[in-house]
Design an enzyme around this catalytic site. Structure first.
Site, short mmCIF file in Angstrom:
data_model
loop_
_atom_site.label_atom_id
_atom_site.label_comp_id
_atom_site.label_asym_id
_atom_site.label_seq_id
_atom_site.Cartn_x
_atom_site.Cartn_y
_atom_site.Cartn_z
N CYS A 56 0.84 -1.19 0.00
CA CYS A 56 0.00 0.00 0.00
C CYS A 56 0.88 1.25 0.00
O CYS A 56 1.84 1.33 0.77
CB CYS A 56 -0.91 0.00 1.22
SG CYS A 56 -2.01 1.44 1.30
N CYS A 60 0.25 5.30 6.75
CA CYS A 60 -0.39 5.14 8.07
C CYS A 60 0.61 4.48 9.02
O CYS A 60 1.06 3.35 8.78
CB CYS A 60 -1.64 4.28 7.94
SG CYS A 60 -2.79 4.83 6.64
N CYS A 63 0.22 0.74 10.29
CA CYS A 63 -0.16 -0.31 9.36
C CYS A 63 1.02 -1.10 8.80
O CYS A 63 1.90 -0.53 8.14
CB CYS A 63 -0.96 0.28 8.21
SG CYS A 63 -1.63 -0.99 7.12
N CYS A 100 -16.54 -9.66 5.21
CA CYS A 100 -15.86 -8.42 4.86
C CYS A 100 -14.60 -8.73 4.06
O CYS A 100 -13.82 -9.63 4.42
CB CYS A 100 -15.49 -7.65 6.12
SG CYS A 100 -16.89 -7.34 7.22
N CYS A 131 -19.41 -6.70 2.98
CA CYS A 131 -18.72 -5.46 3.34
C CYS A 131 -17.37 -5.46 2.64
O CYS A 131 -16.76 -6.51 2.44
CB CYS A 131 -18.53 -5.39 4.86
SG CYS A 131 -17.67 -3.90 5.44
N CYS A 191 -19.62 1.71 7.66
CA CYS A 191 -18.88 1.11 8.77
C CYS A 191 -17.66 2.00 8.98
O CYS A 191 -16.79 2.07 8.13
CB CYS A 191 -18.47 -0.31 8.41
SG CYS A 191 -17.40 -1.12 9.63
N ARG A 263 -18.30 -2.46 17.39
CA ARG A 263 -17.57 -3.70 17.15
C ARG A 263 -16.21 -3.71 17.83
O ARG A 263 -15.44 -2.76 17.72
CB ARG A 263 -17.37 -3.91 15.65
CG ARG A 263 -16.56 -5.17 15.31
CD ARG A 263 -16.37 -5.35 13.83
NE ARG A 263 -17.66 -5.48 13.17
CZ ARG A 263 -17.97 -4.89 12.02
NH1 ARG A 263 -17.09 -4.12 11.41
NH2 ARG A 263 -19.16 -5.06 11.50
#
Length: 350
Positions: A56, A60, A63, A100, A131, A191, A263
């Site tokens: 990616c 972040c 991550c 998901c 999702c 979400c 969640r």
């Protein structure tokens, strides 16, 4: 389900005052609201599958999938539909009502969209809620996914607007809000939640929840993640957050977003059964289920079911698909695979 009036005008000091209530008072308030809206002993179960891992371009700091950090993560290509369906069938058999699918992208390319839409359509045909989390979405991409039958789209705000720049620099807070707006406009459910334990202050946890609660429509699901510290990321050596602060975050989320599913997400593997029990009492009524969340570990299904039994909890029941429907799903997936000689490109190489 009780129709508790919803507010979208929460002030920061109001939310901060909830965070500092005596714990017993906070838990009583949150649990009382929870019981008015939901079955207090029912937990919605979702299963999360990484459909494209690593490489990616975002930065972040939490991550392990960022290409900027050396975490030892193996890059993987966008996986085939039949593998997705095999995982979805296993998830459903294990009690999950929502499946998901997550891809480590800044945003999907147009060439990705046909495959993503096929994944959604086939999983949905099994009788499961669907999702995806794919990064930023344009209005047209959101409409395409909604047209394929995608029920939920996950896109977390991560933290407060004030602390956000210390976490991520490659996309703005407004970018995230714009994606959520595109998702809502396309008719999908939102979400969206965040991560705690990233070195933020208590006021930032209040600020995150304020942003979520003051949306025109509250998120349908609010995942609250505890930071999983991964070696090689900038946050690998942060101090642990006091677990009771995590419980407070769950309780405040329940109070100010009474109709949202709250969640327990990343970080559950390191949580004791007692801590999870407190979170369920505080208003958490959704979990990710399975041994892996994208790239980080999660409690095994049997551990979760054993805990549910000890606590007297039960999974939310999803829509059942007939044997004929499931056979048709897999037959269609095989047909797609057979007629496309190269249906998936090496996304990890990008």
């Amino acid at each position: 389900m009780s129709q508790i009036p919803l507010r979208h005008d929460w002030q920061r000091d109001e939310i901060e005052s909830l965070f500092v209530l005596p714990m017993n008072d906070l838990l009583f308030k949150a649990h009382s609201i929870h019981r008015q809206v939901y079955d207090p002993n029912e937990v919605q179960i979702s299963r999360l599958l990484s459909i494209k891992t690593g490489a990616c371009p975002e930065d972040c700091k939490y991550c392990p999938q960022s290409a900027r950090y050396d975490t030892g993560l193996e890059k993987e290509r966008l996986i085939e539909i039949d593998k997705v369906l095999t995982e979805a069938r296993a998830a459903k058999a294990a009690g999950a009502s929502r499946f998901c699918m997550g891809a480590a992208w800044r945003n999907p390319h147009e060439r990705d969209m046909p495959y993503l839409k096929d994944m959604v359509a086939e999983v949905k045909a099994m009788g499961m809620e669907t999702c995806m989390t794919l990064g930023m979405l344009s209005p047209s991409q959101a409409e395409e996914l909604a047209g394929a039958g995608l029920d939920y789209y996950n896109h977390n705000l991560d933290t407060s607007p004030e602390y956000y720049g210390d976490i991520i620099t490659t996309r703005t807070y407004q970018d995230r809000l714009d994606t959520l707006s595109n998702v809502r406009a396309a008719g999908m459910k939102v979400c969206s939640g965040g991560i705690v334990g990233m070195g933020e202050q208590a006021s930032d946890r209040a600020g995150l929840l304020q942003q979520l609660a003051n949306m025109e429509q509250h998120p349908d699901s609010v995942p609250i993640n505890m930071l999983v510290k991964v070696a090689g990321t900038p946050f690998e050596n942060l101090d642990d957050l006091d677990p009771l602060e995590f419980v407070r975050t769950i309780a405040v989320a329940r109070i100010i977003m009474p109709h949202s599913r709250v969640r327990l997400s990343a970080g559950r593997e390191s949580m004791s059964d007692e801590l999870q029990a407190m979170c369920f009492f505080a208003g958490a009524n959704s979990i990710f289920y399975g041994c892996k969340l994208l790239t980080t570990s999660n409690p095994e299904e049997n551990d979760d079911m054993a805990l549910f039994k000890r606590l007297g909890l039960h999974p939310e029941q999803g829509k059942a698909a007939t044997i004929e429907e499931e056979k048709a799903v897999f037959a269609k997936a095989e047909a797609i695979k057979a007629k496309q000689t190269q249906p998936f490109y090496d996304a990890a190489a990008l």
